[in-house]
Motif scaffolding. Structure first.
Motif, short mmCIF file in Angstrom:
data_model
loop_
_atom_site.label_atom_id
_atom_site.label_comp_id
_atom_site.label_asym_id
_atom_site.label_seq_id
_atom_site.Cartn_x
_atom_site.Cartn_y
_atom_site.Cartn_z
N HIS A 59 0.54 -1.06 0.07
CA HIS A 59 0.05 -0.10 -0.10
C HIS A 59 1.02 1.65 -0.51
CE1 HIS A 59 -3.13 -2.16 1.34
NE2 HIS A 59 -2.40 -3.17 1.93
N ASP A 60 1.10 2.14 -0.56
CA ASP A 60 1.33 3.36 -0.72
C ASP A 60 1.26 4.25 0.94
OD1 ASP A 60 2.73 6.11 -1.49
OD2 ASP A 60 0.82 6.40 -2.58
N THR A 61 2.33 4.71 1.40
CA THR A 61 2.29 4.88 2.28
C THR A 61 2.57 6.82 3.17
OG1 THR A 61 4.20 4.76 2.99
CG2 THR A 61 2.99 3.11 3.48
N THR A 62 2.44 7.09 1.59
CA THR A 62 3.12 9.03 1.22
C THR A 62 1.97 9.40 2.45
OG1 THR A 62 3.33 8.06 -0.62
CG2 THR A 62 3.25 10.31 -0.09
N LEU A 63 0.63 9.16 1.71
CA LEU A 63 -0.10 9.87 2.81
C LEU A 63 -1.56 9.35 3.87
CD1 LEU A 63 -2.80 11.46 -0.63
CD2 LEU A 63 -0.79 12.42 0.63
N ASP A 64 -1.00 8.53 3.77
CA ASP A 64 -1.55 7.88 5.65
C ASP A 64 -0.27 6.78 5.80
OD1 ASP A 64 -3.04 6.12 7.07
OD2 ASP A 64 -4.28 5.82 5.75
N HIS A 65 0.06 7.50 6.79
CA HIS A 65 1.01 6.52 7.85
C HIS A 65 0.63 5.03 8.28
CE1 HIS A 65 5.79 6.56 9.62
NE2 HIS A 65 5.19 6.59 10.36
N SER A 66 -0.33 5.37 8.48
CA SER A 66 -0.89 3.71 9.33
C SER A 66 -1.28 2.75 8.31
CB SER A 66 -2.20 3.85 9.63
OG SER A 66 -3.20 4.41 8.54
N LYS A 67 -0.92 2.95 6.94
CA LYS A 67 -1.19 1.84 6.12
C LYS A 67 0.37 1.26 6.30
CE LYS A 67 -4.94 2.80 4.49
NZ LYS A 67 -5.43 2.13 4.11
N HIS A 68 1.77 1.64 6.55
CA HIS A 68 2.81 0.91 7.81
C HIS A 68 2.23 -0.57 7.93
CE1 HIS A 68 5.78 3.50 5.69
NE2 HIS A 68 5.33 4.36 6.51
N ILE A 69 1.60 0.15 8.88
CA ILE A 69 1.14 -2.08 9.54
C ILE A 69 0.65 -3.09 8.99
CG2 ILE A 69 -0.98 -1.58 10.14
CD1 ILE A 69 -0.13 -2.43 13.51
N LEU A 70 0.13 -2.69 8.08
CA LEU A 70 -0.37 -3.71 6.77
C LEU A 70 0.48 -4.58 6.23
CD1 LEU A 70 -3.93 -2.01 5.59
CD2 LEU A 70 -3.54 -3.27 7.38
N ASN A 71 1.86 -3.12 5.58
CA ASN A 71 3.07 -3.49 5.03
C ASN A 71 3.83 -4.23 5.33
OD1 ASN A 71 1.30 -2.01 2.53
ND2 ASN A 71 2.95 -0.75 2.64
N PHE A 72 3.42 -4.51 6.46
CA PHE A 72 4.05 -5.57 7.51
C PHE A 72 4.16 -7.10 6.95
CE2 PHE A 72 6.18 -2.11 9.40
CZ PHE A 72 7.79 -1.85 9.15
#
Length: 545
Positions: free
Chosen positions: A394-407
């Motif tokens: 997922h693109d995390t540029t605008l939504d930093h909370s997406k990092h946990i999904l990418n992990f």
């Protein structure tokens, strides 16, 4: 009277060759090396008037020797007193012999008062917690804010171990995508990962007769992960064994035997800990080739709830909560699917050891070789049932909370490929099949954004080492021209990937980086030789380089 002949002047006498000075042996490490446990030698620690030792220059720290010098050996005429003090020191050690008295007092270590603790815990939350969610974060942070780790020895072990892992990861790969308006990701010189690691070990009292808590269990697993980060497999095995011992004493792996007064937060923390410990038991057995500490059928504990941490907290009077992702939409759903993958891995490892064991083993396997195609079918079905978010980044540029999904995507992807490799090996494979699986893993790793590979670099190194074991088989078997081309492509991809993963050169992971890079170069030359023997045309220039 004849005059005496003139005597030779001193200028005419040949000058004596200067005697080479004896090189002074240095036996006392500088302050920084002492904190990191690096022994003194002529090549690491030098005198104070020099530029500084190699270690301090590598870490950018001042090379000083300001700590007081302690006299060695017992005092004169007090040999008995020295022996008594040694016994007292042994009784104060966290690991005691049976029958030793339990300490009655505890003082928090110096590292427990470090001003870097809030920053390191925030770093842990952002970059480590998605893989290792061992605590429900809001109440855990409340306990730290109340300085409970300065009064509670077991909780201090958890906090110190988390800081040890966070600081080791920060030193190795830098801040990456760490974002905070309150903290700068800079580790003070006095707060090394080794200092936090030692403070955590000193806060765990493992001996018969002690009463253990979930905080000590949690600390042993985090220390296990920290040892993986450092490449210290001996201590890594110790902490897995320590967890196994303490959890057995506590009946921790059967939730029907848990205390009746546990809150929902308490139960969720225990469930996460049990299943993460199980994952690391399988992982440790794979990496070190040692037996599993416990198996899935020994775990009578439910999976963690598939909700965010905030959803587990009780609502205060008049408080309203925004709807939170749950079930298949929550990141914990992906984490639980990783547990499923490790359950398949457990059985694939058993089958691999049954079929690939040494022929001169003392005992003969009582279980015949079985078809492991069922493992492959399970892996395929599990991946097909994943929600869409768990199969793409997922693109995390605008939504930093997406990092946990990418992990979770990274964790699933790497564990899935690891399970596929071991399942393939356990059923026997041709050179072409081995190369195909290795290529599939390399293709998967190229899909992972670089920052996530850095954040998860240690398991990636072990994955690449596994590829080396598979590719090593092709050197003793006949291989087609197309297979050799595939091998060349894989090795080139490995070499390129390794060149992008910068690590701490003084750590065990950094040494593994250097070793694997050298291995890639050797394999490229071997492939070049066989490539030329099968083809009339010279090998490509890119391969020769």
């Amino acid at each position: 009277m004849a005059e005496a002949g003139p005597s030779k002047s001193s200028e005419e006498e040949p000058a004596a060759a200067p005697r080479p000075l004896k090189q002074r042996r240095i036996t006392r490490a500088c302050d920084s090396c002492h904190r990191r446990g690096i022994k003194a030698s002529e090549w690491t620690c030098v005198t104070k008037d020099a530029a500084g030792c190699e270690s301090c220059q590598s870490y950018g720290e001042p090379c000083t020797s300001d700590r007081p010098v302690k006299r060695r050996g017992p005092r004169k005429g007090t040999v008995a007193a020295g022996a008594a003090s040694a016994v007292a020191a042994a009784s104060a050690s966290p690991l005691q012999t049976p029958g030793s008295p339990l300490p009655t007092t505890w003082e928090p270590p110096r590292a427990a008062r470090s001003p870097a603790i809030p920053m390191l815990l925030e770093f842990y939350r952002q970059l480590i917690y998605p893989f290792h969610p061992l605590m429900i974060w809001p109440p855990f942070l409340d306990r730290v804010g109340a300085e409970e780790h300065l009064r509670n020895r077991a909780f201090c072990a958890t906090v110190m171990s988390a800081c040890a892992l966070a600081s080791a990861r920060l030193r190795q790969c830098g801040p990456l995508f760490f974002q905070s308006t309150d903290f700068d990701p800079i580790l003070p010189a006095d707060d090394s990962p080794e200092a936090f690691h030692q403070a955590a070990k000193d806060s765990i009292w493992l001996r018969p007769g002690a009463t253990f808590t979930i905080d000590e269990l949690r600390a042993t697993i985090i220390l296990n992960i920290t040892c993986i980060q450092k490449g210290d497999f001996t201590e890594m095995r110790f902490w897995v064994g320590a967890y196994s011992t303490m959890s057995a004493v506590m009946n921790f792996h059967d939730e029907t035997l848990w205390p009746a007064d546990l809150t929902e937060v308490d139960k969720e923390e225990r469930r996460r800990l049990v299943h993460l410990a199980y994952q690391h038991s399988v992982y440790t057995a794979i990496v070190t080739g040692t037996p599993l500490e416990f198996r899935e059928r020994q775990l009578h504990v439910s999976y963690p709830s598939e909700v965010d941490d905030e959803a587990l907290l009780p609502l205060k009077e008049g408080e309203k909560r925004e709807p939170l992702p749950s079930g298949r939409d929550c990141w914990m759903h992906g984490w639980n699917r990783t547990v499923d993958l490790y359950r398949i891995l457990e059985h694939a490892v058993d089958q691999l050891r049954n079929t690939q064991g040494a022929p001169n083993t003392v005992t003969v396997s009582l279980i015949a070789k079985t078809d492991t195609s069922a493992y492959t079918a399970l892996l395929t079905a599990l991946y097909a049932e994943l929600p869409a978010w768990a199969r793409t980044f997922h693109d995390t540029t605008l939504d930093h909370s997406k990092h946990i999904l990418n992990f979770q995507v990274v964790n699933i992807l790497i564990t899935m490929q690891n399970a596929r490799i071991i399942s393939t090996c356990s059923n026997g494979f041709t050179t072409e099949e081995g190369v195909a699986v290795a290529k599939e893993l390399m293709d998967s790793l190229t899909r992972v954004p670089h920052e996530y590979l850095l954040a998860n670099s240690v398991p990636v190194f072990h994955q690449l080492a596994g590829i080396g074991g598979i590719l090593g088989k092709y050197t003793t078997q006949s291989a087609s021209y197309e297979t050799l081309l595939g091998v060349r492509s894989i090795i080139e991809g490995m070499s390129e990937l390794l060149s992008t993963l910068h690590t701490d050169p003084l750590s065990a992971t950094g040494k593994a980086h250097t070793t694997l890079t050298a291995w890639c170069h050797v394999m490229l030359y071997m492939t070049l030789f066989r490539y030329s023997s099968l083809s009339d045309s010279p090998a490509p220039d890119t391969l020769r380089e």
